[in-house]
Write an enzyme that holds these catalytic residues in place. Structure first.
Site, short mmCIF file in Angstrom:
data_model
loop_
_atom_site.label_atom_id
_atom_site.label_comp_id
_atom_site.label_asym_id
_atom_site.label_seq_id
_atom_site.Cartn_x
_atom_site.Cartn_y
_atom_site.Cartn_z
N ARG A 1 0.79 -1.22 0.00
CA ARG A 1 0.00 0.00 0.00
C ARG A 1 0.83 1.28 0.00
O ARG A 1 0.57 2.19 -0.79
CB ARG A 1 -0.92 0.07 1.23
CG ARG A 1 -2.22 -0.65 1.08
CD ARG A 1 -2.60 -1.28 2.39
NE ARG A 1 -1.62 -2.30 2.70
CZ ARG A 1 -1.72 -3.55 2.26
NH1 ARG A 1 -2.73 -3.92 1.57
NH2 ARG A 1 -0.77 -4.44 2.52
N THR A 2 1.79 1.36 0.90
CA THR A 2 2.48 2.65 1.06
C THR A 2 3.26 3.00 -0.21
O THR A 2 3.12 4.10 -0.75
CB THR A 2 3.41 2.60 2.29
OG1 THR A 2 2.67 2.08 3.39
CG2 THR A 2 3.94 3.97 2.62
N LYS B 1 25.58 -3.57 -0.64
CA LYS B 1 27.06 -3.52 -0.66
C LYS B 1 27.59 -2.76 0.55
O LYS B 1 28.77 -2.49 0.65
CB LYS B 1 27.53 -2.81 -1.93
CG LYS B 1 27.07 -3.45 -3.21
CD LYS B 1 27.52 -2.57 -4.39
CE LYS B 1 26.66 -2.80 -5.61
NZ LYS B 1 26.74 -1.66 -6.54
N ARG C 1 11.16 3.88 3.37
CA ARG C 1 10.82 2.92 4.44
C ARG C 1 12.07 2.15 4.80
O ARG C 1 12.84 1.74 3.92
CB ARG C 1 9.73 1.95 3.98
CG ARG C 1 9.53 0.80 4.96
CD ARG C 1 8.33 -0.03 4.65
NE ARG C 1 7.12 0.71 4.91
CZ ARG C 1 5.89 0.16 4.87
NH1 ARG C 1 5.75 -1.11 4.58
NH2 ARG C 1 4.83 0.88 5.13
N HIS D 1 4.91 5.74 11.57
CA HIS D 1 4.43 5.60 10.19
C HIS D 1 3.48 6.78 9.94
O HIS D 1 2.26 6.62 9.87
CB HIS D 1 3.70 4.26 10.05
CG HIS D 1 3.44 3.82 8.65
ND1 HIS D 1 3.58 4.65 7.55
CD2 HIS D 1 3.01 2.63 8.16
CE1 HIS D 1 3.27 3.97 6.46
NE2 HIS D 1 2.92 2.75 6.80
N1 CP Z 1 -0.26 -0.04 5.80
C1 CP Z 1 0.94 -0.32 5.27
O1 CP Z 1 1.96 0.27 5.62
O2 CP Z 1 0.91 -1.30 4.31
P1 CP Z 1 2.16 -1.76 3.48
O3 CP Z 1 3.13 -2.41 4.42
O4 CP Z 1 1.61 -2.71 2.45
O5 CP Z 1 2.78 -0.54 2.86
#
Ligand code: CP
Length: 307
Positions: free
Chosen positions: A55-56, A84, A105, A133
């Site tokens: 999703r993100t 590396k 991320r 998040h």
């Molecule tokens: N909600 C969320 O962070 O989903 P993903 O890990 O799929 O990005």
């Protein structure tokens, strides 16, 4: 060196007024899509995902494409020079030569903060370990606002892995700033919220409680935020196996719930919501995923200083 742009590392980097503004822009994007179609033409978003995501990452990329911009990036550390031994700081400084904005991320808590010290373009924390998040929180706030009409005056139940659940930590920090939010934290002893979050709840004067039984509090809730017990955050498989099915929301458990309960989940789901719940009008988790694209469009515009 003075930087003339902003990053988003924690939800508390944004004031309530700024969050309200992002929500207004997200709603305007839905109402007037033609006005936004080419607004980011010539701009590039880099998605640097050192940890898996559906999703993100994809909602960030869809957001930029729908704004008329372009995307580049990687979807795993193994396909970048991190494999590396390159540091995140060197990676983001390099990517700043190719992109106008970065969504990152990383499995290590604090990695986006470290990267933000060297970045030459706005950087967005798209999830760091079990920490924060913030763009999921913006997604959650937009969903709650659209479903409930306001962000205050609700009883919010958070259920599952409240210890490692970064979405939960960011959402509590955000909702503490609104009036008359009652927090019901539903978790087994081992997966309760970390002490620093408990301390923030205490200091805030908010009404909050910790319980182990979902059934006991179901009738009180306006919003139920389910979370997955995250296998990847556990140190041993035994503990994960023991705790993973502690809570499974099904139609029977919903019998005592309010008619207008909003059921949320940041997803991915494993077992914690029965698929039979998906057709219940109170289930909002796939709608929530759509809200994620709208609010990320608003955020990209904001951090790029457009409109
Ligand atoms: N909600 C969320 O962070 O989903 P993903 O890990 O799929 O990005």
């Amino acid at each position: 060196m003075e930087k003339n742009f902003r990053n988003l590392i924690s939800i508390t980097d944004l004031s309530i007024e700024e969050i309200d503004h992002l929500i207004d822009v997200a709603n305007d994007i839905v109402e007037n899509p033609d006005e936004y179609i080419d607004i980011c033409k010539g701009k590039k978003l880099a998605t640097l995902f050192f940890e898996p995501s559906t999703r993100t990452r994809l909602s960030f990329e869809a957001a930029m494409l729908e704004l008329g911009g372009s995307v580049l990036g990687f979807a795993g550390a193994s396909s970048s020079s991190a494999a590396k031994g390159e540091s995140v700081s060197d990676t983001v400084e390099t990517v700043g030569c190719y992109a106008d904005i970065i969504a990152m991320r990383h499995p290590k808590e604090g990695a986006p903060m470290v990267a933000s010290r060297r970045t030459t373009v706005p950087i967005i924390n798209a999830g760091d370990g079990g920490h924060f998040h913030p763009t999921q929180t913006l997604t959650d706030l937009l969903t709650i606002k659209r479903k409930k009409g306001e962000l205050g005056n609700i009883t919010l139940g958070l259920c599952g892995d409240l210890k490692f659940g970064r979405t939960v930590h960011s959402l509590i920090e955000a909702m503490l700033r609104y009036d008359n939010v009652k927090f019901v934290l539903i978790a087994p002893e081992e997966l309760r919220v970390p002490e620093y979050i408990r301390e923030e709840l205490r200091k805030s004067g908010a009404d909050w409680k910790e319980v182990e039984s979902m059934e006991e509090v179901m009738h009180e809730l306006d919003v139920l935020y389910m979370t997955r017990v995250q296998r990847e955050r556990f140190f041993n498989e035994e503990d994960y196996a023991r705790l993973k099915d502690t809570y499974i929301l099904d139609l029977e458990k919903l019998e005592t719930a309010k008619e207008d309960l909003t059921i949320m989940h940041p997803l991915p789901r494993v077992n914690e919501i029965s698929v039979k719940v998906d057709d219940d009008p109170r289930a909002c988790y796939f709608y929530q995923a759509l809200c994620g694209k709208h609010i990320r469009m608003a955020l990209i515009l904001n951090l790029l200083g457009i409109k």
